[in-house]
Motif scaffolding. Structure first.
Motif, mmCIF file in Angstrom:
data_model
loop_
_atom_site.group_PDB
_atom_site.id
_atom_site.type_symbol
_atom_site.label_atom_id
_atom_site.label_comp_id
_atom_site.label_asym_id
_atom_site.label_seq_id
_atom_site.Cartn_x
_atom_site.Cartn_y
_atom_site.Cartn_z
ATOM 1 N N UNK A 19 -0.037 -43.379 -17.344
ATOM 2 C CA UNK A 19 -1.126 -42.841 -18.172
ATOM 3 C C UNK A 19 -0.612 -41.717 -19.075
ATOM 4 N N UNK A 20 0.256 -40.875 -18.502
ATOM 5 C CA UNK A 20 0.798 -39.766 -19.295
ATOM 6 C C UNK A 20 1.678 -40.307 -20.418
ATOM 7 N N UNK A 21 2.504 -41.300 -20.083
ATOM 8 C CA UNK A 21 3.393 -41.845 -21.116
ATOM 9 C C UNK A 21 2.568 -42.456 -22.250
ATOM 10 N N UNK A 22 1.476 -43.102 -21.865
ATOM 11 C CA UNK A 22 0.592 -43.679 -22.867
ATOM 12 C C UNK A 22 0.010 -42.558 -23.742
ATOM 13 N N UNK A 23 -0.418 -41.481 -23.081
ATOM 14 C CA UNK A 23 -0.984 -40.352 -23.825
ATOM 15 C C UNK A 23 0.043 -39.785 -24.805
ATOM 16 N N UNK A 24 1.294 -39.693 -24.349
ATOM 17 C CA UNK A 24 2.346 -39.154 -25.223
ATOM 18 C C UNK A 24 2.475 -40.018 -26.475
ATOM 19 N N UNK A 25 2.465 -41.344 -26.265
ATOM 20 C CA UNK A 25 2.578 -42.245 -27.418
ATOM 21 C C UNK A 25 1.394 -42.073 -28.361
ATOM 22 N N UNK A 26 0.193 -41.936 -27.770
ATOM 23 C CA UNK A 26 -1.007 -41.812 -28.601
ATOM 24 C C UNK A 26 -0.995 -40.524 -29.433
ATOM 25 N N UNK A 27 -0.213 -39.545 -28.988
ATOM 26 C CA UNK A 27 -0.178 -38.258 -29.703
ATOM 27 C C UNK A 27 0.740 -38.284 -30.928
ATOM 28 N N UNK A 28 1.528 -39.361 -31.057
ATOM 29 C CA UNK A 28 2.547 -39.365 -32.123
ATOM 30 C C UNK A 28 2.045 -40.174 -33.321
ATOM 31 N N UNK A 29 1.923 -39.509 -34.452
ATOM 32 C CA UNK A 29 1.479 -40.190 -35.669
ATOM 33 C C UNK A 29 2.703 -40.756 -36.391
ATOM 34 N N UNK A 30 3.140 -41.908 -35.912
ATOM 35 C CA UNK A 30 4.390 -42.479 -36.414
ATOM 36 C C UNK A 30 4.289 -42.848 -37.899
ATOM 37 N N UNK A 31 3.095 -43.331 -38.268
ATOM 38 C CA UNK A 31 2.934 -43.797 -39.646
ATOM 39 C C UNK A 31 3.126 -42.643 -40.640
ATOM 40 N N UNK A 32 2.489 -41.514 -40.334
ATOM 41 C CA UNK A 32 2.596 -40.359 -41.229
ATOM 42 C C UNK A 32 4.046 -39.889 -41.326
ATOM 43 N N UNK A 33 4.730 -39.860 -40.171
ATOM 44 C CA UNK A 33 6.124 -39.442 -40.207
ATOM 45 C C UNK A 33 6.935 -40.363 -41.121
ATOM 46 N N UNK A 34 6.732 -41.666 -40.945
ATOM 47 C CA UNK A 34 7.501 -42.613 -41.757
ATOM 48 C C UNK A 34 7.227 -42.420 -43.242
ATOM 49 N N UNK A 35 5.955 -42.229 -43.577
ATOM 50 C CA UNK A 35 5.613 -42.110 -44.992
ATOM 51 C C UNK A 35 6.091 -40.795 -45.590
ATOM 52 N N UNK A 36 5.830 -39.691 -44.853
ATOM 53 C CA UNK A 36 6.095 -38.374 -45.436
ATOM 54 C C UNK A 36 7.578 -37.995 -45.346
ATOM 55 N N UNK A 37 8.191 -38.288 -44.230
ATOM 56 C CA UNK A 37 9.553 -37.799 -44.030
ATOM 57 C C UNK A 37 10.594 -38.877 -44.351
ATOM 58 N N UNK A 38 10.336 -40.096 -43.913
ATOM 59 C CA UNK A 38 11.305 -41.161 -44.177
ATOM 60 C C UNK A 38 11.004 -41.870 -45.499
ATOM 61 N N UNK A 39 10.008 -41.381 -46.223
ATOM 62 C CA UNK A 39 9.654 -41.925 -47.535
ATOM 63 C C UNK A 39 9.385 -43.434 -47.480
ATOM 64 N N UNK A 40 8.808 -43.861 -46.365
ATOM 65 C CA UNK A 40 8.410 -45.261 -46.245
ATOM 66 C C UNK A 40 9.503 -46.187 -45.749
ATOM 67 N N UNK A 41 10.645 -45.643 -45.371
ATOM 68 C CA UNK A 41 11.733 -46.507 -44.917
ATOM 69 C C UNK A 41 11.654 -46.752 -43.422
ATOM 70 N N UNK A 42 10.725 -47.597 -43.037
ATOM 71 C CA UNK A 42 10.613 -47.927 -41.628
ATOM 72 C C UNK A 42 9.270 -48.551 -41.360
ATOM 73 N N UNK A 43 9.157 -49.106 -40.168
ATOM 74 C CA UNK A 43 7.967 -49.850 -39.812
ATOM 75 C C UNK A 43 7.642 -49.478 -38.375
#
Lengths: 551, 330
Positions: free
Chosen positions: A300-324
């Protein structure tokens, strides 16, 4: 008192010094480039030398790249990751699914003219399993082989102990010449640095830490490549690589996202074709489940950790869209890929509910989650000097802080990182996998028998174990696909690793090359890949004499 | 003198042992392991643990640290520095392959440094306190402060990328083989220029101050006054007497310069894709390639110790006032 000036080395006549310099300049062995045919050259940058060009014991990416040009394998895969024939013209699997029979191509010769036969295939196998050769990364793929029969020079029969699904893929190993290596001491063989193969290019020279030169093999059994010469240039620095691409010294480069975007805006951007492709490199967070931070043993905790990470925003803002954003260990084109399995969303509210439910409640005074007097404070281990790891660790720290979780970052130099993580001395770690083409790769990182070892998170799920064992014994693709989809669902529920994203590679290549295709394996690591490239005559840059045509 | 030399040579042995022991301990006890390079950084595929254990046993990595050291020592006194873990070639062969590149780069940089800084220093001393002295000092200190990786980048962008005056990196052009020997030589010299500049400019400040102080010191000596009193011209006194004597203290620098000649610069070699000792060392440390690390350390320790000894001996030879006889010197 009178001392002649020559007694002071620093004061010796300058001309003498310059003679030494000139002599030394000449001594640095000149690179020999004898003339070849027209058809242009291809200059590929590599970050460092391969360790070896003995393709059985070599294990780095650079040697793989050279191996598939100089040597051939029995089978290979194309840009869609499907199996295609190479030295084996065809193959069949026996009724009990324990034997593969390869029918080899006729008339294939080694670069020194000696005919290629089934004996070379058997020799290659014998050397892979010979502990003296130390083929560390290959031997486990051949453990299930019981014996190899060579009834005639063009037939190889591989008998397995059990049914073994990844068995065929293992034959993507380069075949090495028996007549060269059978009488040589492996540690000291000169052919470890001057390979002989059956491949489309012949090895010509290797200047340590500078360049490796291959020339087209006019006697190749397959379609002759147009590009007459391939030069691998060693360029360790990313900045120098980018400048060197602009200067036209190399013909292609994987760039940093920001450089790739800048390149597209330059007035001379037309000189390059800009490509962006999704790789099989999967970034992940490993949550150590061995109890070094007790919370991470709870799904449950590991799931919560994943839910806390906004992967999409990171990819767009920091990796400039280079990733999925990654949803499972099995990407498109691979068995087990489940298009309906969506990645866990970014949902901090759901995460906080999960954390509250499992007893980690926010202490309002400290703004920190606490359970039984233990604060939710852990350390994330990362590699220093790797750009995405640095930025992503900071991003994680901030994401978790908002939810009342404190994360410290421990940066280690990469060798220390690997051995520290390998010994399980971490709480959470950022990492990256280059996925195998067969989904059985998951066995390494998830099966309970791999603890301690490559299952670095001590994940133990009897159902996943059972499915992983079944997956490697099942040869029918549709059945395997179902098995790995099931595994995908179980992992999505358990979250032993938080799968972050598949990186996309920003690539630029000189636009004079035609027929360029990319696959998830990039430009080179499939067949025929760059063997199909050509440069129209009026655009050719390097001629037979090597002088650059006016460009 | 001979007994002094003998004493110094005998002292070399424990010093060298100490250096190698400390390096060995630091290397083996620091985190990381040579087998990690076999494992590969990001591969998912299986690594055969049996083979890794065999590798450890073969290279004595499974034994206590002191035994590993004794084993290394036993072989290296017979001048056998072993083979690299990375490509299984002899360590001396790897060094021999890289050394010419580092030597030529550093030799050029050193010569250039002396050629520029000695006259600058002497002129500064002659015109002490005047505008030349002050502006040289300011400019050289500014240069001294600039980090060489930044300068390297700026030079690359301006001289290579922007104005196309010099090649960006490497030791020769891709098609250099077709240039003929004169063209090839020119090509190689052009490739040398940028890295040489980057290795030179930082040391100028230091050497210039050294030369300036040396000359100022000499000018105030009695023999200069005597020479002037004899009626020699200012020029002769300066050029024949003072400057020469001001060079003697520079001999102490030789002790430092010899190891500097062979020790590559990791950063500059990386930026300019220069295949020298610095990059060899860097790769070796990354992969925990113990034999290569130890081979390079021993070599530079030997050269440093030899350099210090040589400079002490040269000092006595150049300056009759210095002797190494026991007791009170005359």
């Amino acid at each position: 008192m009178a001392s002649s000036p020559s007694r002071f080395p620093a004061f010796s006549p300058a001309s003498l010094g310059w003679i030494v310099i000139l002599a030394a300049a000449l001594h640095c062995a000149p690179v020999d480039h004898p003339s070849g045919n027209d058809g242009d050259w291809l200059v590929i940058p590599i970050p460092k030398d391969p360790g070896s060009l003995n393709f059985i014991i070599a294990r780095d990416r650079m040697s793989k790249q050279v191996a598939r040009l100089v040597a051939d394998s029995l089978v290979d895969h194309n840009e869609k990751l499907e199996m295609v024939p190479r030295l084996a013209a065809s193959w069949e699997v026996s009724g009990d699914q324990k034997t593969i029979t390869f029918h080899l191509r006729k008339g294939v010769r080694w670069h020194d003219g000696v005919p290629f036969t089934a004996d070379d295939v058997r020799f290659t196998y014998e050397k892979i399993i010979d502990p003296a050769w130390g083929a560390v990364s290959k031997v486990s793929q051949f453990k299930e082989v019981k014996r190899i029969e060579t009834p005639d020079p063009l037939t190889v029969r591989v008998v397995y102990r059990n049914r073994y699904a990844p068995g065929l893929l293992a034959w993507e190993t380069p075949i090495i010449p028996r007549h060269i290596f059978e009488n040589e001491e492996i540690g000291t063989s000169p052919h470890n640095r001057s390979p002989i193969g059956t491949g489309p290019y012949r090895f010509q020279s290797w200047e340590t830490a500078q360049e490796i030169v291959l020339v087209a093999n006019p006697d190749y059994w397959g379609v002759l490549p147009d590009i007459q010469r391939i030069v691998f240039k060693v360029i360790p620095s990313k900045n120098t690589l980018y400048r060197s691409l602009l200067a036209g010294e190399v013909d292609l480069a994987t760039l940093r996202p920001e450089d790739w975007i800048e390149l597209g805006k330059r007035p001379d951007a037309g000189r390059f074709r800009l490509l962006k492709y999704s790789t099989l490199q999967l970034a992940h967070v490993a949550w150590n489940g061995d109890g070094s931070f007790p919370a991470f043993s709870d799904p449950r905790i590991r799931r919560a950790m994943t839910l806390l990470i906004d992967r999409r925003t990171y990819l767009e803002k920091v990796r400039l869209g280079f990733g999925e954003v990654a949803s499972s260990l099995f990407p498109a084109n691979m068995l087990g890929h489940d298009p309906d399995l969506a990645p866990l969303p970014f949902d901090p509210e759901e995460a906080e509910t999960l954390l509250d439910e499992s007893g980690w409640r926010v202490d309002p005074d400290r703004g920190l989650r606490i359970k039984d007097g233990t604060p939710f404070r852990f350390r994330l281990t990362t590699v220093s000097g790797i750009e995405w790891q640095e930025t992503f660790a900071a991003f994680l720290q901030e994401s978790f802080r908002k939810a009342g979780i404190r994360m410290e970052i421990r940066k280690l130099e990469w060798n220390s990182f690997l051995s520290t993580r390998g010994r399980g001395q971490y709480q959470a770690a950022l990492g990256i996998w280059t996925l195998d083409l067969d989904p059985d790769g998951a066995y390494q990182v998830l099966h309970s028998s791999m603890v301690p070892g490559s299952n670095i998170v001590s994940y133990r799920n009897p159902e996943v174990d059972r499915l992983l064992e079944k997956g490697r014994r099942e040869l029918k693709s549709s059945d395997r696909d179902r098995i790995y989809r099931e595994i995908g669902l179980l992992l999505a529920a358990d979250q032993p690793y938080t799968l972050l994203f598949f990186f996309a590679a920003p690539l630029a290549i000189d636009s004079r090359f035609e027929n360029v295709k990319v696959s998830p394996l990039g430009l080179f690591l499939w067949y025929p890949a760059n063997l199909d490239w050509r440069v129209p005559e009026q655009k050719q840059k390097y001629g037979s004499t090597g002088i650059i045509h006016g460009r | 003198m001979r007994s002094y030399l003998l004493r110094r040579l005998l002292l070399l042995v424990p010093t060298l042992l100490g250096i190698t022991l400390v390096t060995f301990l630091l290397m083996v006890l620091s985190p990381g392991s040579p087998t990690e390079i076999l494992r590969g950084p990001d591969s998912m595929s299986a690594i055969d643990e049996e083979l890794l254990n065999r590798f450890r046993a073969e290279h004595h990595l499974d034994q206590p640290v002191w035994r590993q050291y004794v084993h290394w020592l036993g072989k290296s006194v017979r001048l056998d520095f072993g083979r690299s873990f990375r490509d299984n070639r002899e360590v001396w062969r790897l060094i021999r392959e890289r050394l010419p590149y580092t030597l030529i780069l550093n030799f050029n940089a050193l010569v250039l440094m002396f050629l520029l800084s000695l006259p600058l220093g002497w002129l500064s001393a002659l015109w002490r306190g005047r505008w030349f002295d002050r502006s040289t000092a300011t400019v050289l200190y500014l240069l001294y402060c600039l980090p060489n990786f930044a300068v390297a980048l700026i030079l690359q962008i301006l001289l290579a990328s922007h104005w196309h005056l010099l090649p960006l990196h490497g030791t020769s052009s891709t098609f250099a083989g077709d240039m003929g020997s004169i063209g090839l030589l020119g090509d190689r010299i052009r490739h040398l220029l940028l890295p040489t500049i980057c290795l030179t400019y930082g040391g100028l400040a230091y050497l210039t101050r050294f030369a300036r102080a040396g000359l100022l010191d000499s000018i105030q000596q009695d023999y200069v006054t005597v020479a002037r009193a004899k009626g020699l011209s200012h020029r002769v006194v300066l050029l024949k007497h003072a400057t020469r004597n001001s060079l003697i203290p520079l001999l102490t620098l030789i002790g430092m310069l010899i190891p500097a000649l062979i020790g590559g610069s990791v950063i500059i070699e990386r930026i300019f894709s220069w295949p020298g000792i610095g990059r060899l060392f860097f790769t070796a440390v990354e992969g925990r390639d113990y034999p290569v690390i130890m081979g390079l350390t021993t070599m530079s320790a030997l050269l440093s110790l030899g350099g210090i000894l040589a400079s002490d001996l040269l000092y006595a030879w150049a300056d009759p006032r210095v002797t190494y006889r026991r007791g009170i010197s005359p």
